[in-house]
Design a protein around this motif. Structure first.
Motif, PDB file in Angstrom:
ATOM      1  N   GLU A 195     -27.283  15.372  -5.892  1.00  0.00           N
ATOM      2  CA  GLU A 195     -27.031  14.860  -4.555  1.00  0.00           C
ATOM      3  C   GLU A 195     -26.086  13.682  -4.686  1.00  0.00           C
ATOM      4  OE1 GLU A 195     -30.727  13.896  -2.706  1.00  0.00           O
ATOM      5  OE2 GLU A 195     -31.443  15.975  -2.673  1.00  0.00           O
ATOM      6  N   GLU A 251     -21.670  11.903   5.568  1.00  0.00           N
ATOM      7  CA  GLU A 251     -22.536  11.248   6.535  1.00  0.00           C
ATOM      8  C   GLU A 251     -22.195   9.766   6.661  1.00  0.00           C
ATOM      9  OE1 GLU A 251     -24.290  13.141   8.226  1.00  0.00           O
ATOM     10  OE2 GLU A 251     -24.652  14.931   7.018  1.00  0.00           O
ATOM     11  N   THR A 285     -23.460   9.916   2.239  1.00  0.00           N
ATOM     12  CA  THR A 285     -24.021  11.108   1.622  1.00  0.00           C
ATOM     13  C   THR A 285     -23.133  12.319   1.876  1.00  0.00           C
ATOM     14  OG1 THR A 285     -26.284  10.269   1.866  1.00  0.00           O
ATOM     15  CG2 THR A 285     -26.019  12.652   1.557  1.00  0.00           C
ATOM     16  N   ARG A 327     -22.497  16.327   2.177  1.00  0.00           N
ATOM     17  CA  ARG A 327     -23.247  17.521   2.541  1.00  0.00           C
ATOM     18  C   ARG A 327     -22.306  18.708   2.576  1.00  0.00           C
ATOM     19  NH1 ARG A 327     -24.047  19.589   7.526  1.00  0.00           N
ATOM     20  NH2 ARG A 327     -23.350  17.651   8.526  1.00  0.00           N
ATOM     21  N   THR A 385     -20.913  21.967   3.821  1.00  0.00           N
ATOM     22  CA  THR A 385     -20.951  22.723   5.077  1.00  0.00           C
ATOM     23  C   THR A 385     -20.482  24.155   4.895  1.00  0.00           C
ATOM     24  OG1 THR A 385     -18.688  22.119   5.713  1.00  0.00           O
ATOM     25  CG2 THR A 385     -20.470  20.620   6.362  1.00  0.00           C
TER      26      THR A 385
END
Length: 429
Positions: free
Chosen positions: A371, A409, A413, A415, A417
Motif C-alpha cells: 500500500e 487520495e 494514498t 488507489r 482504479t
C-alpha cells in the motif's frame, strides 16, 4: 554476494520502537500485578482500601511517547523532547509498527528521488551543517524500517573530472554520517554521475559508503558486483534492492567482466536475470532504476515496457529517478511503479517543478502486497519539507492526472482504479 544489514545499524534504527514497546509492556505487567493483588485483598474483609483515607495518585504514560507512526513518525529519544512526527496524536494508541501482529507481516519502506551531496548543496551543508538538508523531512525518513534513495554524485577527494559533460559533481566523505543518521539504509549508484570523477572516484565512493555503513547497489568492480542486489532484513522479512541505469554517458561507464562501472539496462537481459535470481532469496524485490527524459511529466514508452518486464521477472516495486521532476504512478499485476520521484536534495534551479518532491511510503507484506502513500514536499535551499495543505492538495491532484489508472487520495494514498490516465495523450514515445 549479498549483504545483510549490520546489527549495530539495525539497533540504531529500531531503538526508539524497542524502548516504546518495553515501556508499554512494563505498564501492562504492572497493571496485571495490581489487579491480581487487588483481587486477593478484596477477599479480605479486614483490609482498608487506600482511597478510603486519601485520594489515589493515578499514573498515565507520557502521551508524547505514544505517537502515530502511520506517516513515519517515531517516539522521541529523550523524555520531554518535542516530537517531530508529522501526524502525532494524543489518543495513547500504540503505534502500528510496534504491534507484534503488524510487525510480523508488514514492513514499512520509504523512498526518495535524487540525492545530490555536491555543488551548491555541499556549500549549504558546510555553512548550515551536514544534517540541514534532511531536517524538514526527518520524521518521514527515520520513521520507516528501511529508507532508500539515488545518490547522484561520487564521494571522493580525488579523481579526474569526466570530459564532455555539462555537469560534473564531487561530494565530500564528511557528508555521509549525516546521510546515515537521517535514516538512509541503502543508496543506488546506478546513474549518470557515479563516474564523474572516473574509476578512482567510484572506488572511493564505494569505500566511503562502506565505512559509513551505508549499503549501495548498481555499481561495482565488475558487472557481477554491479548487478548484485543488497538484501536487508526488517521485521523478519528480507528486502532486496537492485540498482539499474538506462542513462549512461558513454560505453566505458558500463560495468563489464573486467570493467569497473554501473549496472546498465539498455538491454534488460542482465537486469531480468538478476531479478529472477534474487527472487528466490527475498520476500520483497525493489528495483531502483535511473531512466527517462529530464523535466518530462510523462514516462517514455520504454519505461512502461521495462517496468512491466521487471515485474514479470519478480519485482514487487519499481522506483524511478533521473527526470528531476515528479512523474506519475501505475499498478501492473498488483505491483506498483513510481516512474520518477524527482529531486529530493539537489541544487536549486529556476525550474519550479524540480523543487516539488516528497517521500513515498510503501507498507508491504511478505506476499509482496504493498500500500503506497506519497507525502508531498517542497524543497527550499535544498531542504525538502512538507507542503501546506493547499499546495499539497494541488500537487497530489496533478500527480493523479499524470498517473496511469491511479487515484491519489487527499492524504496521498494511491488507489488503483484500473482506468486510463486523465491526459494519456501526454505520454511520449
Amino acid at each position: 554476494m549479498t549483504l545483510s544489514r549490520s546489527d549495530q545499524h539495525q539497533q540504531q534504527k529500531a531503538r526508539r520502537k524497542r524502548r516504546l514497546k518495553r515501556r508499554v509492556t512494563l505498564n501492562l505487567l504492572l497493571l496485571l500485578l495490581i489487579v491480581a493483588i487487588g483481587g486477593m485483598l478484596w477477599a479480605s474483609e479486614s483490609f482498608v482500601w487506600p482511597w478510603e483515607k486519601a485520594p489515589p495518585i493515578a499514573y498515565a504514560p507520557d502521551q508524547n511517547e505514544l505517537q502515530n507512526t502511520e506517516s513515519g513518525s517515531s517516539a522521541p529519544e529523550n523524555e520531554g523532547e518535542e516530537s517531530q512526527g508529522p501526524d502525532s496524536q494524543e489518543s495513547g494508541e500504540q503505534p502500528p509498527s510496534s504491534r507484534p501482529d503488524e510487525a510480523a507481516r508488514d514492513v514499512h519502506l520509504a523512498f526518495v528521488g535524487d540525492l545530490l551531496l555536491a555543488g551548491s548543496v555541499d556549500k549549504t551543508m558546510r555553512s548550515k551543517g551536514y544534517a540541514y538538508p534532511y531536517e524538514g523531512a526527518l520524521a518521514f525518513l527515520q520513521g520507516a524500517d528501511l529508507t532508500a534513495g539515488n545518490l547522484e554524485n561520487p564521494i571522493t577527494l580525488r579523481g579526474v573530472a569526466a570530459e564532455n559533460k555539462s555537469f560534473v559533481f564531487k561530494g565530500s566523505p564528511e557528508s555521509l554520517p549525516a546521510l546515515r543518521e537521517a535514516g538512509f539504509d541503502v543508496v543506488s549508484l546506478a546513474n549518470n554521475h557515479t563516474l564523474d570523477q572516473g574509476v578512482e572516484g567510484l572506488l572511493d565512493t564505494m569505500k566511503h559508503l562502506d565505512d559509513a555503513d551505508i549499503p549501495h547497489v548498481g555499481a561495482g568492480r565488475d558487472d557481477t558486483e554491479a548487478f548484485t542486489p543488497v538484501l536487508l532484513d526488517a521485521h523478519g522479512l528480507r528486502v532486496a534492492y537492485l540498482g539499474l541505469s538506462r542513462v549512461v554517458p558513454e560505453v566505458s561507464w558500463k560495468a563489464g567482466p573486467d570493467t569497473i562501472g554501473v549496472a546498465e539496462t539498455y538491454d534488460t537481459t542482465r537486469a531480468l536475470a538478476a531479478i529472477e535470481r534474487v527472487r528466490q532469496e527475498a520476500d520483497l524485490v525493489v528495483v531502483m532504476v535511473h531512466w527517462g527524459k529530464e523535466k518530462a511529466d510523462w514516462p517514455e514508452t520504454y519505461q512502461r515496457d521495462f517496468a512491466r518486464q521487471y515485474i514479470d521477472a519478480g519485482a514487487d516495486l519499481v522506483i524511478g529517478s533521473h527526470p528531476h521532476v515528479l512523474q506519475g504512478f501505475e499498478r501492473y499485476k498488483g505491483k506498483w511503479i513510481a516512474y520518477s520521484l524527482g529531486n529530493f536534495i539537489f541544487n536549486m534551479t529556476r525550474y519550479e517543478r524540480s523543487a516539488e518532491t516528497g517521500v513515498l511510503d510503501a507498507h508491504c507484506t511478505a506476499a509482496g502486497d504493498c500500500e503506497l502513500r506519497f507525502h508531498p514536499m517542497l524543497a527550499e535551499q535544498s531542504r525538502p519539507a512538507p507542503m501546506d495543505n493547499e499546495e499539497g492538495e494541488l500537487l497530489l491532484k496533478r500527480l493523479e492526472q499524470i498517473s496511469f489508472g491511479v487515484a491519489v487520495e487527499a492524504d496521498g494514498t494511491l488507489r488503483d482504479t484500473g482506468g486510463a490516465p486523465l491526459a494519456a495523450s501526454g505520454a511520449t514515445g
